[in-house]
Scaffold this motif. Structure first.
Motif, PDB file in Angstrom:
ATOM      1  N   GLU A   6       9.784 -37.244  39.047  1.00 44.94           N
ATOM      2  CA  GLU A   6       8.604 -37.030  39.892  1.00 44.94           C
ATOM      3  C   GLU A   6       8.466 -38.099  40.978  1.00 44.94           C
ATOM      4  OE1 GLU A   6       8.624 -35.233  36.168  1.00 44.94           O
ATOM      5  OE2 GLU A   6       8.362 -37.402  36.491  1.00 44.94           O
ATOM      6  N   GLY A   7       9.293 -39.170  40.924  1.00 41.44           N
ATOM      7  CA  GLY A   7       9.254 -40.191  41.963  1.00 41.44           C
ATOM      8  C   GLY A   7       8.499 -41.441  41.583  1.00 41.44           C
ATOM      9  N   ARG A   8       8.241 -41.660  40.280  1.00 43.28           N
ATOM     10  CA  ARG A   8       7.540 -42.868  39.868  1.00 43.28           C
ATOM     11  C   ARG A   8       8.553 -43.950  39.490  1.00 43.28           C
ATOM     12  NH1 ARG A   8       2.267 -42.133  39.669  1.00 43.28           N
ATOM     13  NH2 ARG A   8       1.490 -39.985  39.597  1.00 43.28           N
ATOM     14  N   VAL A   9       8.219 -45.221  39.839  1.00 42.17           N
ATOM     15  CA  VAL A   9       9.129 -46.342  39.621  1.00 42.17           C
ATOM     16  C   VAL A   9       9.269 -46.603  38.124  1.00 42.17           C
ATOM     17  CG1 VAL A   9       9.550 -48.788  40.068  1.00 42.17           C
ATOM     18  CG2 VAL A   9       8.476 -47.358  41.832  1.00 42.17           C
ATOM     19  N   GLU A  10      10.548 -46.675  37.632  1.00 41.49           N
ATOM     20  CA  GLU A  10      10.803 -46.884  36.216  1.00 41.49           C
ATOM     21  C   GLU A  10      11.518 -48.200  35.939  1.00 41.49           C
ATOM     22  OE1 GLU A  10      12.899 -43.382  34.892  1.00 41.49           O
ATOM     23  OE2 GLU A  10      11.006 -42.401  34.346  1.00 41.49           O
ATOM     24  N   SER A  11      12.141 -48.802  36.962  1.00 41.13           N
ATOM     25  CA  SER A  11      12.804 -50.111  36.773  1.00 41.13           C
ATOM     26  C   SER A  11      12.674 -50.885  38.070  1.00 41.13           C
ATOM     27  CB  SER A  11      14.275 -49.921  36.376  1.00 41.13           C
ATOM     28  OG  SER A  11      15.011 -49.372  37.470  1.00 41.13           O
ATOM     29  N   TRP A  12      12.951 -52.207  37.976  1.00 43.63           N
ATOM     30  CA  TRP A  12      12.711 -53.082  39.140  1.00 43.63           C
ATOM     31  C   TRP A  12      13.668 -54.264  39.061  1.00 43.63           C
ATOM     32  CZ3 TRP A  12      10.355 -51.526  43.190  1.00 43.63           C
ATOM     33  CH2 TRP A  12       9.781 -52.400  44.141  1.00 43.63           C
ATOM     34  N   ASN A  13      14.375 -54.554  40.125  1.00 47.79           N
ATOM     35  CA  ASN A  13      15.318 -55.676  40.077  1.00 47.79           C
ATOM     36  C   ASN A  13      14.846 -56.829  40.945  1.00 47.79           C
ATOM     37  OD1 ASN A  13      16.008 -54.726  42.661  1.00 47.79           O
ATOM     38  ND2 ASN A  13      18.103 -55.495  42.436  1.00 47.79           N
ATOM     39  N   ALA A  14      15.587 -57.947  40.898  1.00 50.22           N
ATOM     40  CA  ALA A  14      15.186 -59.150  41.640  1.00 50.22           C
ATOM     41  C   ALA A  14      15.196 -58.899  43.142  1.00 50.22           C
ATOM     42  CB  ALA A  14      16.132 -60.305  41.286  1.00 50.22           C
ATOM     43  N   GLY A  15      16.158 -58.102  43.616  1.00 52.78           N
ATOM     44  CA  GLY A  15      16.201 -57.790  45.044  1.00 52.78           C
ATOM     45  C   GLY A  15      14.989 -57.001  45.487  1.00 52.78           C
ATOM     46  N   ALA A  16      14.515 -56.079  44.649  1.00 56.18           N
ATOM     47  CA  ALA A  16      13.317 -55.302  44.970  1.00 56.18           C
ATOM     48  C   ALA A  16      12.092 -56.212  45.068  1.00 56.18           C
ATOM     49  CB  ALA A  16      13.096 -54.223  43.913  1.00 56.18           C
ATOM     50  N   GLN A  17      11.995 -57.164  44.142  1.00 56.13           N
ATOM     51  CA  GLN A  17      10.870 -58.095  44.192  1.00 56.13           C
ATOM     52  C   GLN A  17      10.924 -58.951  45.452  1.00 56.13           C
ATOM     53  OE1 GLN A  17      10.142 -60.280  40.561  1.00 56.13           O
ATOM     54  NE2 GLN A  17       9.137 -61.972  41.652  1.00 56.13           N
TER      55      GLN A  17
END
Length: 636
Positions: A305-316
């Motif tokens: 559906e397009g919801r964020v499920e993971s996050w990396n250091a570059g994204a932060q």
């Protein structure tokens, strides 16, 4: 003329002259009349007019130029023969390509002549076409060159240098007619397309573009309409080893009235670049292994559906959110409000699911509200059973890279435009000077006063045009390399202005020029360079404005201002920001785009400046160009 002479002239074979340069038509018409072997029944400036000329007069001969606006000679040739089959068409061109001559003969031309061939033998060669059998005679490619004086030899050397740049360039280049047919190609383009240069000449580029031919037709029309200046078309090219991906960049070469004469084409191989992008999209396994340690990319997973499920250091680092703040939220959070409201993020996911991936560049929003230019890749992710489980999203901040590429592209476009325009600016005046000088030397006593005046005026105009072009080129080169030396002395500004106006008046006796101002305003400067500033401004007003042209010299505090204006409507608002940029030319201004650049740089080298003063809203009169220079100490 007696009745016998009139009957004899009437019995001469008839010919129509087609060339977009009026001075070339005038010179050829005069030489043919002096030969007493042909009668000129009409003239035209483009291929469409040539067809109507053939329909109306059905001349025995037609001298047809290759590159012209509206319709080029290659496109017009079969149409001319269609409406007047008995007309022998002689192609007449400044392009020196063996393949172009063969293509013209294939289309029905009787012979191909270069414009560098001798005018002394032109009439005899044309008559020979009529006396020859009906089958084509073959191209006339090796003709006696015109005698050259020292100045003409230097100009020819400059033109050859431009040709060497074209031929030796590492990137594929070509000259293309307004109808899209290649008339000149360099070795790099032939190597890229795996075709001989001769085979490319006369070939419509649409054949090379293949499936992108429709898009090519659209951008050609945009150039003709003036809605686009530089356009790009990306397409596949079939070569023996497979298919290659290229980007074709097209830019028009304009005449002095701003009309397209022909097109300059650059073709760049981007196969390796596209292959690398595809390889990146297919590297999901490596993606999972490296995702947490990558700092330069925002790499994260989205639900179906397009919801964020993971996050990396570059994204932060790039987006500013820590994982607790963003996981679970819809990824439309990263888009400008108007883009998010339009449903664009959801459409990206639909395309990625349909095609396997989606890629674009655009503006994105950080947590603190600032925007950055992002390269975005979304890849649909499926499990081992083929079920869609979400999307992998990779984002890179390309703000600095975008600006750098934009600057490089502008520089490349400016250089390509400058080379094409300068070569064109040299070709016509060189030809007119050489041809006119030879005509006057050989036929002075045969010419009447009107013809002499017409030819001499053309020679003077061409010489002035060349002198100004060469002066501007040399000055711009020295300014760019910081090698300009100034011969400083005390200079009376009004005196320099009066001399510049007097010089322009001699060249344009039919134009009204007025100079006013205060005498005794002295600066510390280079009189010759200041004269060049005034010459460029006055010439600019005469070329693009409406007489009377006015030059006013006045004191403004510790400076002297020279203001040059005319009675025209002024500079369009969209051009004002780039007026003094190097190579800046408007859609209807023509020229090399160096004149005003030189004006400002010379003014600044004297400690002053130059700018455009737009007209006051609601007041009469157009805008004015202003040069401000610091007064010498003796004026204080």
């Amino acid at each position: 003329m007696s009745g016998g002479e009139g009957a004899r002239e009437h019995a001469l074979p008839t010919i129509a002259i087609v060339d977009d340069a009026a001075e070339v038509r005038s010179l050829v018409r005069t030489r043919l009349r002096l030969s007493r072997k042909l009668t000129v029944v009409g003239e035209a400036a483009n291929g469409a007019e040539a067809v109507e000329l053939a329909r109306e007069h059905r001349p025995d001969l037609m001298l047809l130029d290759v590159s012209m606006p509206v319709m080029d000679g290659l496109e017009a040739l079969p149409r001319v023969l269609g409406v007047s089959p008995g007309t022998r068409v002689v192609m007449y061109s400044g392009f020196q390509e063996q393949g172009l001559a063969h293509r013209a003969l294939e289309l029905g031309a009787s012979v191909f002549l270069e414009k560098s061939s001798s005018l002394d033998t032109l009439a005899d060669e044309l008559v020979a076409v009529l006396n020859a059998p009906a089958e084509p005679l073959g191209p006339v490619l090796e003709q006696e060159e015109l005698d050259e004086d020292a100045e003409a030899a230097v100009l020819r050397e400059h033109l050859e240098r431009f040709r060497e740049v074209f031929e030796d360039a590492a990137i594929g280049m070509a000259t293309v007619t307004l109808a899209g047919q290649i008339v000149r190609a360099n070795g790099a383009l032939a190597e890229l397309l795996r075709r001989p240069v001769d085979a490319l000449v006369g070939t419509p580029y649409a054949e090379v573009a293949g499936a992108a031919a429709g898009r090519l037709a659209v951008v050609l029309q945009e150039i003709l309409d003036g809605t686009s200046r530089v356009v790009q078309v990306e397409h596949d090219v079939a070569v023996p080893e497979g298919r290659r991906q290229v980007v074709a960049t097209l830019a028009p070469v304009l005449d002095s009235a701003g009309r397209p004469l022909y097109l300059f084409l650059q073709v760049q191989d981007v196969t390796a670049q596209r292959a690398a992008e595809e390889q990146l999209r297919q590297s999901e396994v490596r993606f999972r292994l490296l995702v947490e340690n990558v700092q330069d990319y925002a790499i994260f997973m989205l639900s179906p559906e397009g919801r964020v499920e993971s996050w990396n250091a570059g994204a932060q680092r790039i987006k500013g959110y820590v994982d607790d703040e963003i996981i679970g939220r819809h990824f439309r959070t990263f888009y400008p409000a108007e883009v998010a409201a339009s449903g664009h993020p959801e459409r990206e996911l639909e395309i990625a699911l349909r095609d396997g991936h989606y890629e674009e560049e655009g503006w994105r929003v950080r947590k603190d509200g600032t925007q950055f230019w992002a390269n975005v890749l979304i890849t649909a992710v499926h499990d081992q059973d083929g079920r869609h489980v979400g999307f992998a999203k990779v984002t890179r901040d390309n703000t600095e890279r975008r600006e750098m590429l934009a600057q490089l592209q502008r520089a490349a476009e400016d250089q390509a435009h400058f080379l094409a325009v300068t070569a064109h600016e040299l070709r016509t005046p060189v030809g007119v000077l050489a041809g006119t000088a030879e005509t006057l030397r050989a036929h002075w006593s045969d010419l009447d006063d009107v013809e002499r005046d017409e030819l001499l005026d053309g020679m003077a105009s061409s010489a002035t045009r060349l002198r100004r072009l060469l002066t501007d080129l040399l000055t711009a080169s020295r300014l760019q390399s910081s090698a300009l030396d100034l011969a400083m002395d005390r200079v009376d500004v009004l005196g320099v202005a009066e001399t510049a106006v007097a010089t322009a008046q001699r060249i344009h006796p039919d134009k009204e020029l007025v100079v006013t101002g205060e005498a005794g305003l002295v600066i510390d400067g280079d009189a010759d360079r200041l004269a060049q500033v005034l010459d460029n401004l006055v010439s600019n007003a005469l070329r693009h404005g409406t007489p009377p042209v006015t030059v006013a010299v006045r004191r403004a505090g510790d400076s002297v201002e020279v203001e040059v204006g005319d009675a025209g409507s002024g500079v369009p608002e969209e051009m004002r920001e780039r007026l003094f940029d190097r190579f800046a030319t408007g859609a209807s201004r023509g020229g090399t785009g160096l004149g005003l650049f030189i004006v400002r740089q010379l003014a600044r080298s004297h400690g002053g400046d130059a700018w455009y003063r737009p007209p006051v809203e609601g007041a009469a009169g157009s805008g004015r160009f202003v040069v401000s220079l610091p007064l010498a100490a003796e004026n204080e």
